[in-house]
Design a protein around this motif. Structure first.
Motif, PDB file in Angstrom:
ATOM      1  N   VAL A  49       0.839  -1.208   0.000  1.00  0.00           N
ATOM      2  CA  VAL A  49       0.000   0.000   0.000  1.00  0.00           C
ATOM      3  C   VAL A  49       0.868   1.250   0.000  1.00  0.00           C
ATOM      4  O   VAL A  49       0.636   2.186  -0.780  1.00  0.00           O
ATOM      5  N   TYR A  50       1.891   1.277   0.838  1.00  0.00           N
ATOM      6  CA  TYR A  50       2.750   2.455   0.946  1.00  0.00           C
ATOM      7  C   TYR A  50       3.504   2.703  -0.356  1.00  0.00           C
ATOM      8  O   TYR A  50       3.599   3.843  -0.834  1.00  0.00           O
ATOM      9  N   SER A  51       4.019   1.635  -0.957  1.00  0.00           N
ATOM     10  CA  SER A  51       4.740   1.779  -2.212  1.00  0.00           C
ATOM     11  C   SER A  51       3.805   2.251  -3.332  1.00  0.00           C
ATOM     12  O   SER A  51       4.191   3.067  -4.176  1.00  0.00           O
ATOM     13  N   ALA A  52       2.559   1.756  -3.331  1.00  0.00           N
ATOM     14  CA  ALA A  52       1.576   2.202  -4.322  1.00  0.00           C
ATOM     15  C   ALA A  52       1.264   3.684  -4.140  1.00  0.00           C
ATOM     16  O   ALA A  52       1.126   4.433  -5.120  1.00  0.00           O
ATOM     17  N   LEU A  53       1.161   4.136  -2.904  1.00  0.00           N
ATOM     18  CA  LEU A  53       0.916   5.553  -2.634  1.00  0.00           C
ATOM     19  C   LEU A  53       2.069   6.420  -3.140  1.00  0.00           C
ATOM     20  O   LEU A  53       1.852   7.507  -3.697  1.00  0.00           O
ATOM     21  N   LEU A  54       3.298   5.950  -2.954  1.00  0.00           N
ATOM     22  CA  LEU A  54       4.445   6.705  -3.461  1.00  0.00           C
ATOM     23  C   LEU A  54       4.371   6.836  -4.981  1.00  0.00           C
ATOM     24  O   LEU A  54       4.641   7.904  -5.538  1.00  0.00           O
ATOM     25  N   ALA A  55       3.989   5.733  -5.647  1.00  0.00           N
ATOM     26  CA  ALA A  55       3.861   5.776  -7.107  1.00  0.00           C
ATOM     27  C   ALA A  55       2.777   6.763  -7.528  1.00  0.00           C
ATOM     28  O   ALA A  55       2.962   7.565  -8.447  1.00  0.00           O
ATOM     29  N   VAL A  56       1.623   6.719  -6.852  1.00  0.00           N
ATOM     30  CA  VAL A  56       0.517   7.621  -7.181  1.00  0.00           C
ATOM     31  C   VAL A  56       0.926   9.070  -6.941  1.00  0.00           C
ATOM     32  O   VAL A  56       0.591   9.966  -7.720  1.00  0.00           O
ATOM     33  N   ARG A  57       1.673   9.312  -5.877  1.00  0.00           N
ATOM     34  CA  ARG A  57       2.111  10.680  -5.565  1.00  0.00           C
ATOM     35  C   ARG A  57       3.066  11.204  -6.635  1.00  0.00           C
ATOM     36  O   ARG A  57       3.007  12.368  -7.040  1.00  0.00           O
ATOM     37  N   TYR A  58       3.947  10.334  -7.109  1.00  0.00           N
ATOM     38  CA  TYR A  58       4.813  10.721  -8.216  1.00  0.00           C
ATOM     39  C   TYR A  58       3.991  11.098  -9.444  1.00  0.00           C
ATOM     40  O   TYR A  58       4.236  12.115 -10.094  1.00  0.00           O
ATOM     41  N   LEU A  59       3.013  10.253  -9.782  1.00  0.00           N
ATOM     42  CA  LEU A  59       2.188  10.494 -10.971  1.00  0.00           C
ATOM     43  C   LEU A  59       1.426  11.815 -10.852  1.00  0.00           C
ATOM     44  O   LEU A  59       1.221  12.520 -11.840  1.00  0.00           O
ATOM     45  N   ALA A  60       1.009  12.150  -9.635  1.00  0.00           N
ATOM     46  CA  ALA A  60       0.260  13.389  -9.422  1.00  0.00           C
ATOM     47  C   ALA A  60       1.133  14.629  -9.527  1.00  0.00           C
ATOM     48  O   ALA A  60       0.619  15.747  -9.602  1.00  0.00           O
ATOM     49  N   GLU A  61       2.469  14.444  -9.550  1.00  0.00           N
ATOM     50  CA  GLU A  61       3.361  15.585  -9.741  1.00  0.00           C
ATOM     51  C   GLU A  61       3.150  16.211 -11.119  1.00  0.00           C
ATOM     52  O   GLU A  61       3.380  17.405 -11.308  1.00  0.00           O
ATOM     53  N   CYS A  62       2.720  15.408 -12.078  1.00  0.00           N
ATOM     54  CA  CYS A  62       2.458  15.915 -13.426  1.00  0.00           C
ATOM     55  C   CYS A  62       1.029  16.465 -13.467  1.00  0.00           C
ATOM     56  O   CYS A  62       0.055  15.717 -13.332  1.00  0.00           O
ATOM     57  N   ARG A  63       0.888  17.766 -13.653  1.00  0.00           N
ATOM     58  CA  ARG A  63      -0.430  18.397 -13.611  1.00  0.00           C
ATOM     59  C   ARG A  63      -1.376  17.814 -14.649  1.00  0.00           C
ATOM     60  O   ARG A  63      -2.580  17.694 -14.404  1.00  0.00           O
ATOM     61  N   ALA A  64      -0.830  17.427 -15.804  1.00  0.00           N
ATOM     62  CA  ALA A  64      -1.677  16.903 -16.867  1.00  0.00           C
ATOM     63  C   ALA A  64      -2.313  15.566 -16.502  1.00  0.00           C
ATOM     64  O   ALA A  64      -3.288  15.148 -17.126  1.00  0.00           O
ATOM     65  N   ASN A  65      -1.797  14.906 -15.480  1.00  0.00           N
ATOM     66  CA  ASN A  65      -2.335  13.601 -15.061  1.00  0.00           C
ATOM     67  C   ASN A  65      -3.497  13.718 -14.076  1.00  0.00           C
ATOM     68  O   ASN A  65      -4.270  12.777 -13.913  1.00  0.00           O
ATOM     69  N   VAL A 105      -8.429  19.244  -5.924  1.00  0.00           N
ATOM     70  CA  VAL A 105      -8.448  20.551  -6.583  1.00  0.00           C
ATOM     71  C   VAL A 105      -8.200  20.440  -8.083  1.00  0.00           C
ATOM     72  O   VAL A 105      -8.170  21.457  -8.778  1.00  0.00           O
ATOM     73  N   ALA A 106      -8.022  19.219  -8.583  1.00  0.00           N
ATOM     74  CA  ALA A 106      -7.806  19.029 -10.027  1.00  0.00           C
ATOM     75  C   ALA A 106      -9.013  19.550 -10.798  1.00  0.00           C
ATOM     76  O   ALA A 106     -10.157  19.305 -10.445  1.00  0.00           O
ATOM     77  N   GLY A 107      -8.785  20.258 -11.854  1.00  0.00           N
ATOM     78  CA  GLY A 107      -9.862  20.810 -12.663  1.00  0.00           C
ATOM     79  C   GLY A 107     -10.265  22.204 -12.243  1.00  0.00           C
ATOM     80  O   GLY A 107     -10.962  22.902 -12.981  1.00  0.00           O
ATOM     81  N   LYS A 108      -9.831  22.651 -11.059  1.00  0.00           N
ATOM     82  CA  LYS A 108     -10.188  23.977 -10.577  1.00  0.00           C
ATOM     83  C   LYS A 108      -9.066  24.986 -10.813  1.00  0.00           C
ATOM     84  O   LYS A 108      -9.197  26.151 -10.496  1.00  0.00           O
TER      85      LYS A 108
END
Length: 276
Positions: A49-65, A105-108
């Motif tokens: 779970v923790y490793s998956a969260l780290l991956a998701v957090r990395y992906l969220a660094e890209c605003r387009a994602n 806040v994505a989309g706002k």
């Protein structure tokens, strides 16, 4: 190989690929990887779970994602479940909360911010900088003695033992480590932990008002008491990690062309292995 070890191996490799800004768009656009990461958020192994969260957090660094991630089936609900689950370690809850706030806040955001998405994805990875979560902060360390992978592993072990450390990433070329910590944890605790290795010493990197960098040593006579973190399980040891075996390496971080084949392999694993 057990199903649980397979899951841990796959999520760790996805996390490593997501650490490279050049890979983030491809991972989110892939039909299997993002849904797979969401399912990993409900895995019984806290390390997965923790490793998956780290991956998701990395992906969220890209605003387009962010808009696509927010709309992905189960993403927001799974993050809420991690935040509310009584058995989730404190750092895991904090990381899930941070991701949830970013995606909320994505989309706002203003239209001009979307135009900068491409540049945002190309930037050199800086782990969790500029987060809106006021319960966490970022500390940059310059570490004398951070010379090779063995020293890096020693440094990882020291940081993982500190209660309040959320995540960290290394910049080996300049001997630095960017650490995301709870706002109530003092930077001195990081210095104490790294200095305790006896082969490395840490100093804090700060910016002055005019933007220049200053390196400040931690006071030798004021060692901060380090609260040991017993919630998060140990990471997979280096010698057991498939990513360390050169003949089995999935991709070099930074190579999106080589990484695409592995993304397909990961997607196939995810679609046939959701039985935990």
């Amino acid at each position: 190989m057990s199903a649980e070890l397979d899951a841990l191996t796959v999520v760790n490799q996805l996390r490593d690929l997501a650490a490279d800004p050049l890979n983030r768009r491809a991972i989110v656009e892939d039909q299997g990887c993002l849904p797979g990461l969401i399912l990993f958020l409900d895995h019984p192994n806290p390390q997965v779970v923790y490793s998956a969260l780290l991956a998701v957090r990395y992906l969220a660094e890209c605003r387009a994602n962010r808009e696509k991630m927010k709309g992905e089936l189960g993403m927001m609900l799974s993050l809420q479940n991690v935040m509310q689950k009584s058995t989730s370690p404190g750092e895991t809850k904090l990381l899930a909360s941070e991701i949830y706030e970013i995606l909320q806040v994505a989309g706002k955001e203003e239209a001009e911010q979307a135009e900068a998405a491409a540049a945002s994805c190309q930037r050199k990875a800086q782990f969790f900088l500029g987060s809106s979560n006021k319960r966490a902060k970022t500390v940059v360390l310059h570490i004398d003695g951070l010379d090779d992978s063995s020293r890096r592993s020693l440094c990882e072990d020291a940081l993982l033992k500190i209660r309040g450390v959320i995540s960290f990433t290394f910049q080996m070329a300049v001997k630095r480590c960017v650490v995301r910590i709870r706002s109530d944890l003092k930077a001195e605790a990081l210095g104490t932990a790294i200095n305790s290795t006896k082969v490395m010493t840490a100093q804090q990197v700060v910016r002055t008002e005019n933007g220049a960098e200053r390196i400040l040593p931690f006071s030798e006579d004021s060692e901060e008491l380090v609260e040991v973190n017993e919630d998060i399980p140990d990471y997979l040891p280096e010698e057991e990690s498939p990513s360390q075996e050169q003949d089995k390496a999935v991709t070099r971080v930074g190579s999106i062309t080589d990484g695409m084949g592995w993304l397909n392999t990961a997607a196939n694993f995810l679609t046939r292995s959701f039985y935990w």
